[in-house]
Design an enzyme around this catalytic site. Structure first.
Site, mmCIF file in Angstrom:
data_model
loop_
_atom_site.group_PDB
_atom_site.id
_atom_site.type_symbol
_atom_site.label_atom_id
_atom_site.label_comp_id
_atom_site.label_asym_id
_atom_site.label_seq_id
_atom_site.Cartn_x
_atom_site.Cartn_y
_atom_site.Cartn_z
ATOM 1 N N ARG A 243 41.740 41.223 41.952
ATOM 2 C CA ARG A 243 42.108 39.810 42.067
ATOM 3 C C ARG A 243 41.241 38.951 41.166
ATOM 4 N NH1 ARG A 243 42.848 40.507 48.594
ATOM 5 N NH2 ARG A 243 45.046 41.130 48.490
ATOM 6 N N ILE A 246 42.614 39.206 37.603
ATOM 7 C CA ILE A 246 43.772 38.351 37.368
ATOM 8 C C ILE A 246 43.364 36.884 37.316
ATOM 9 C CG2 ILE A 246 45.988 37.594 38.305
ATOM 10 C CD1 ILE A 246 45.869 40.440 37.006
ATOM 11 N N PHE A 362 51.471 38.895 41.573
ATOM 12 C CA PHE A 362 50.874 40.231 41.691
ATOM 13 C C PHE A 362 49.411 40.187 42.117
ATOM 14 C CE2 PHE A 362 50.740 40.521 36.715
ATOM 15 C CZ PHE A 362 49.765 39.552 36.658
ATOM 16 N N GLU A 363 48.876 41.364 42.436
ATOM 17 C CA GLU A 363 47.547 41.519 43.062
ATOM 18 C C GLU A 363 47.485 40.740 44.378
ATOM 19 O OE1 GLU A 363 45.607 43.670 42.160
ATOM 20 O OE2 GLU A 363 45.738 43.985 40.002
ATOM 21 N N GLY A 364 48.579 40.707 45.095
ATOM 22 C CA GLY A 364 48.670 39.944 46.336
ATOM 23 C C GLY A 364 49.179 38.549 46.038
#
Length: 379
Positions: A243, A246, A362-364
């Site tokens: 995270r 990103i 993305f990445e949560g």
């Protein structure tokens, strides 16, 4: 526009100077061609790996660059400011190395890790499934224990570098429930593994995102990372770092959009004045600059906590939320500053806006980040 950075030492300053030079030469000169043609940048990751830029945050004794996460994320930001798709792929590669570097045995690390951290082997992260995105515990891809290893059956989705990667951090079910998921260092090419057609995405066109179909493919037993059933904790330990990656890429993208808007505002005149001298537009640019600076401060705060060995999960979610929302807002405002030109491919801001959207997903998703933050407050 040069970002005024506070770096921990002369070595970091020299590294960032090298990164800017490489990014300007290898990324900025190729991005438009490959993003428009949707073609893969052959040889680029070998070049970055050869310069030692793909294993920066890992210890030198493991073959990495031994750099603090604070410095590594600023490298990703520089990449993101030139070519977001490549920056995301570099971040994902680092994420894919995490399970082996952190949970692998010395023998496993000795066998595979040097080539991974040197960029000789480029990785992908294979956690999501068509029906198990944010709910990772619901994944159904199964790894059945057989003589000498595992037989993998199921479908994985949203794999950055899918079909191109040399290895995948693969998460598959070996038992029942949330403690029945295991992690494997899966080979990129093996009988029984195939990939779907690359997704037709809004942005990040140069790096493929695909589904993977595991049809009874065999994986050797020594490719199990950690213990059986430890996979979900391995995945989640890596995602906090991912995270932050990103967040840094999104900050770089927002920085590039801000610079394009400021440059245009200096050159364009209306009513006898540069448009940057009109207060209404000047204030818009000021808000954009404040958003970029806030995003950078958020990811650096989390990175410094990580480097100090302190808990940083909530701060990673805050950074991902703040930076990607900022990137979406700043790139949208950049299009507005350029007016009609911003809506054309003559300027890069329309691409920046398209690329920013997925970073909120993305990445949560950012809704998941809010859930993580609120749960930490409840505790």
């Amino acid at each position: 526009m040069t970002v005024d950075r506070l770096l921990p030492g002369e070595e970091a300053e020299d590294l960032l100077a090298l990164v800017r030079e490489v990014a300007d030469k290898e990324l900025a000169t190729r991005v438009t061609e490959h993003e428009r043609a949707e073609t893969y940048p052959e040889g680029l990751f070998a070049t970055l790996g050869g310069l030692g830029l793909l294993g920066l945050p890992y210890p030198e004794e493991l073959g990495g660059g031994g750099q603090p996460y604070e410095v590594y994320l600023q490298v990703l930001e520089e990449f993101g400011a030139r070519w977001a798709a490549v920056a995301v792929a570099v971040s994902v590669h680092g994420l894919s190395c995490h399970p082996l570097a952190t949970f692998g045995t010395p023998a496993q690390q000795e066998r595979w890790l040097p080539a991974m951290l040197a960029g000789e082997l480029v990785g992908g992260y294979s956690l999501s499934e068509p029906q198990a995105g944010s709910d990772a515990a619901a994944l159904a891809c199964r790894a059945e224990a057989v003589e000498g290893g595992y037989r993998v059956t199921g479908t994985k989705s949203w794999i950055t570098h899918g079909g191109r990667a040399d290895f995948y951090a693969l998460f598959a079910r070996t038992g029942e429930g949330s403690r029945g998921i295991s992690c494997f260092l899966a080979p990129g090419r093996v009988e029984g593994l195939s990939f779907g057609r690359p997704e037709e995405k809004m942005g990040l066109h140069a790096i493929p995102t695909t589904m993977a179909n595991w049809d009874g493919a065999r994986i050797e037993a020594d490719r199990l990372i950690g213990a059986e059933g430890q996979g979900l904790s391995i995945a989640f330990s890596a995602l906090d770092s991912g995270r932050l990656g990103i967040a840094a890429v999104a900050t770089g993208l927002a920085q590039a959009a801000l610079e394009a808007a400021v440059d245009y505002a200096h050159e364009r005149s209306t009513f006898g004045r540069r448009i940057i001298d009109h207060q209404g537009l000047g204030f818009l640019l000021a808000d954009m600059a404040a958003a970029v600076d806030t995003a950078r401060a958020s990811y650096l705060d989390a990175a410094r906590r990580r480097d100090a060995g302190r808990p940083y999960g909530r701060q990673a979610s805050v950074a991902k939320l703040v930076a990607t929302d900022a990137a979406m807002r700043v790139t949208t405002d950049a299009v507005q500053v350029l007016g009609g030109y911003g809506y054309t491919r003559d300027f890069p801001v329309e691409r920046y806006m398209r690329e920013a959207k997925v970073m909120q997903i993305f990445e949560g998703t950012n809704q998941i980040q809010r859930l993580v933050i609120s749960r930490s407050l409840a505790r």
